[in-house]
Design a protein around this motif. Structure first.
Motif, mmCIF file in Angstrom:
data_model
loop_
_atom_site.group_PDB
_atom_site.id
_atom_site.type_symbol
_atom_site.label_atom_id
_atom_site.label_comp_id
_atom_site.label_asym_id
_atom_site.label_seq_id
_atom_site.Cartn_x
_atom_site.Cartn_y
_atom_site.Cartn_z
ATOM 1 N N GLY A 6 39.682 35.259 38.316
ATOM 2 C CA GLY A 6 40.275 34.145 37.579
ATOM 3 C C GLY A 6 39.585 33.791 36.282
ATOM 4 O O GLY A 6 39.918 32.806 35.644
ATOM 5 N N ILE A 7 38.570 34.571 35.855
ATOM 6 C CA ILE A 7 37.845 34.230 34.639
ATOM 7 C C ILE A 7 38.248 35.143 33.479
ATOM 8 O O ILE A 7 38.579 34.676 32.397
ATOM 9 N N LEU A 13 40.327 43.062 32.418
ATOM 10 C CA LEU A 13 40.457 43.451 33.822
ATOM 11 C C LEU A 13 41.050 44.854 33.953
ATOM 12 O O LEU A 13 40.560 45.679 34.725
ATOM 13 N N VAL A 14 42.110 45.097 33.156
ATOM 14 C CA VAL A 14 42.795 46.393 33.266
ATOM 15 C C VAL A 14 41.874 47.518 32.798
ATOM 16 O O VAL A 14 41.770 48.563 33.452
ATOM 17 N N ALA B 33 45.373 35.362 39.002
ATOM 18 C CA ALA B 33 44.374 35.664 37.971
ATOM 19 C C ALA B 33 45.003 35.768 36.589
ATOM 20 O O ALA B 33 44.334 35.553 35.588
ATOM 21 N N THR B 34 46.305 36.103 36.531
ATOM 22 C CA THR B 34 46.901 36.354 35.224
ATOM 23 C C THR B 34 47.783 35.210 34.719
ATOM 24 O O THR B 34 48.312 35.300 33.618
ATOM 25 N N THR B 35 47.919 34.158 35.488
ATOM 26 C CA THR B 35 48.837 33.100 35.055
ATOM 27 C C THR B 35 48.124 32.031 34.223
ATOM 28 O O THR B 35 46.919 31.826 34.352
ATOM 29 N N TYR B 107 41.426 25.423 34.489
ATOM 30 C CA TYR B 107 42.207 26.568 34.961
ATOM 31 C C TYR B 107 41.325 27.572 35.672
ATOM 32 O O TYR B 107 41.645 28.070 36.742
ATOM 33 N N ILE B 108 40.189 27.887 35.047
ATOM 34 C CA ILE B 108 39.290 28.890 35.629
ATOM 35 C C ILE B 108 38.815 28.432 37.001
ATOM 36 O O ILE B 108 38.795 29.193 37.963
#
Lengths: 201, 249
Positions: A6-7, A13-14, B33-35, B107-108
Motif C-alpha cells: 500500500g505504499i 511495484l510492477v 494497493a493500487t486504488t 491513504y497509505i
C-alpha cells in the motif's frame, strides 16, 4: 528493511515484480532437482540468522547477511530470498504480498552482485583477500539494498525524500556490523568447510 | 515467533479451499494497493470485516499482531504530512503540514492495514504446508514449491540448533555488548550454524535418496471444491469485481 503493502506506486511495484520474476527464473534454472533439499536447508539457516539480533549501543539490529547468501547461493539467492520473504509475510506480516517482488529484488540482487565480485577474491585464498571479500559482500549487500529502498520511495513520490534519507542513514551502522561479521564468517567457513563457498582447497 | 497461531481453527474460512484463499488474498491486495478512492477502501474494509467474522478469530490477538507490524508504517505516516508538497494547512515553526500530505499519509495507513489484515485472515489461517500444496495446484514451479516446503520444515530444526548454540555460549558467560568480541562470537555462531546445516542437508538428501527420492514429490491428495466453496467464491468474486470497478474508475 521490507516495504509494506500500500505504499509504493504501481510502476515501481510492477518493475520490482518483473525483475524478481526474471531473477527467480534464472535461479530456478540453475537449481538442479537433486540440490533442492540442500539449498532449502541453507536458506532456512539464513532465515534463522536473520532472526538474530546483535546489540548496537542501546538498541539492536538484526542480521541480514544477503551478501553472504549471495556468495554461497549465486543466482539461487533470488528464489531462496523470495521464499524467505513469502514466509515472513505469512508468519509475521513483515513486508507484503504486492511488494514481494520489490523486496526480493532489494535483497537478492545485491547478493548476486556480491557473488560475482567476491568469488574471484575467495579463489585467491589468502586470509586478507577473504577478509576483503567479506567486507565487500556486506558493503555491497547492505548499501545497495538500502539504496534500492530509498530509490523506490523517491520514485513513488517526492514527499518520500526525507524518509528515503532516513532509510539511507539507518543502513550505515548495519553496514559496519555486517562487514565485521561477514568477514569473520567467511574466514571461518574457508578454513572449516570450503565446499560451502564453492572453492576447493 | 515461528508458530502459526491463527492456522488452527474450525470456521468457514479455515475450511475454505486454500487455492481460493490465495487467489482472493492476492487480488484483494492488488486492488487495494493500487486504488486512490476512499469509497473503494471503505468497501474493502467491509470485506475484511465480513471475512473476520467468518474466521471466528479473537479480535484482540489480531489487533495485537497488526499493532506490532505498524511501526514502519507509522514512521512514514508521521513524516509524510510534513514532507509532502501541497497546500499548507498548519505551520509549526519550520514544519508545515500540507493537506495533500495528510491525505496521502491517511491513504497509505488505511491501505497497508487493510491488506495486512486480509493476509492474516485469509493466508495466516492456513498452515504453510497446505499453502505450499495449494501453490503446487496453482501451477507455481515445482522447484519453488519444494523450496517452500523444505525451508519451512527446517527453519524449526535450525532454530532449535541456534538456541542450543546460544545456550552454550551463555553458559560460558557470554553477554552481548557493542564490541568486536560480541560480533565475532555471533559470526562464529552463524558460521557453525551454516556448517551444521550444510552437513545436515547432505544427510537428509542421502536419507531421501535411500527412500527413493527422484527429485519430485508425488501428490496424493487433491483439493476438492465443495458446493459451499463454490458459493462463497462466487459471492467473493462478484464483490471483488465490484471493488475493482470502484477502485479503478
Amino acid at each position: 528493511m521490507h516495504i509494506s503493502d500500500g505504499i509504493l506506486s504501481v510502476p515501481v511495484l510492477v518493475t520490482g515484480a518483473i525483475l524478481t520474476a526474471g531473477g527467480t527464473a534464472l535461479g530456478l534454472k540453475r537449481l538442479r532437482h537433486e540440490t533442492v533439499p540442500q539449498t532449502a536447508i541453507l536458506s532456512s539457516a539464513f532465515f534463522v540468522a536473520s532472526l538474530i539480533h546483535v546489540p548496537l549501543g542501546p538498541s539492536s539490529v538484526h542480521l541480514i547477511l544477503n551478501g553472504l547468501a549471495g556468495i554461497i547461493l549465486g543466482w539461487i539467492t533470488f528464489p531462496a530470498l523470495l521464499i524467505a520473504l513469502f514466509l515472513q509475510t505469512i508468519l509475521f506480516q513483515f513486508g507484503g504480498l504486492t511488494t514481494l517482488g520489490v523486496n526480493t529484488f532489494n535483497m537478492a540482487f545485491p547478493g548476486v552482485i556480491a557473488y560475482f565480485i567476491c568469488h574471484p577474491l575467495l579463489k585467491i585464498g589468502k586470509p586478507h583477500s577473504i577478509t576483503l571479500a567479506g567486507i565487500l559482500a556486506a558493503v555491497i549487500g547492505i548499501s545497495l539494498a538500502g539504496l534500492f529502498v530509498a530509490l523506490e520511495l523517491v520514485f513513488t513520490g517526492q514527499g518520500f525524500i526525507p524518509v528515503a534519507k532516513l532509510v539511507l542513514v539507518a543502513h550505515v551502522p548495519v553496514i559496519i556490523i555486517e562487514a565485521i561479521i561477514t568477514a569473520v564468517i567467511l574466514n571461518f567457513l574457508h578454513k572449516a568447510k570450503p565446499e560451502i563457498l564453492g572453492v576447493d582447497k | 515467533m515461528l508458530q502459526e497461531p491463527f492456522a488452527n481453527g474450525n470456521s468457514f474460512i479455515h475450511n475454505l479451499d486454500p487455492r481460493i484463499r490465495i487467489l482472493f488474498a492476492f487480488f484483494f491486495a492488488i486492488i487495494v494497493a493500487t486504488t486512490w478512492h476512499l469509497s473503494a477502501l471503505l468497501w474493502a474494509f467491509f470485506f475484511v470485516v465480513v471475512v473476520f467474522v467468518l474466521t471466528k478469530l479473537n479480535m484482540r490477538d489480531i489487533l495485537k499482531r497488526i499493532l506490532v507490524v505498524n511501526t514502519f508504517i507509522v514512521l512514514l505516516v508521521i513524516i509524510l504530512p510534513f514532507s509532502y508538497p501541497g497546500q499548507v494547512i498548519y505551520a509549526l515553526g519550520p514544519l508545515t503540514l500540507t493537506k495533500q500530505g495528510f491525505f496521502y499519509a491517511l491513504y497509505i495507513f488505511l491501505k497497508s492495514n487493510l491488506i495486512l489484515t486480509c493476509v492474516i485472515l485469509l493466508l495466516s489461517t492456513t498452515s504453510i504446508f497446505s499453502l505450499a500444496h495449494a501453490l503446487h495446484h496453482l501451477h507455481v514451479p515445482s522447484k519453488l514449491v519444494q523450496l517452500i516446503f523444505f525451508t519451512f520444515r527446517y527453519i524449526h530444526v535450525i532454530y532449535r540448533q541456534y538456541q542450543k548454540l546460544m545456550r552454550a555460549v551463555k553458559l560460558r558467560c557470554f553477554t552481548p555488548k557493542t564490541n568486536i568480541y560480541t560480533y565475532k562470537t555471533y559470526a562464529y555462531l552463524v558460521a557453525s550454524l551454516l556448517i551444521k546445516s550444510y552437513d545436515r542437508s547432505e544427510r537428509v538428501y542421502k536419507a531421501m535418496v535411500c527412500r527413493g527420492f527422484q527429485g519430485t514429490f508425488p501428490v496424493f491428495r487433491h483439493f476438492k471444491m465443495t458446493t459451499k466453496d463454490r458459493l462463497l467464491s462466487m459471492a467473493a468474486t462478484i464483490y471483488l469485481l465490484f471493488l475493482a470497478i470502484l477502485a479503478w474508475k
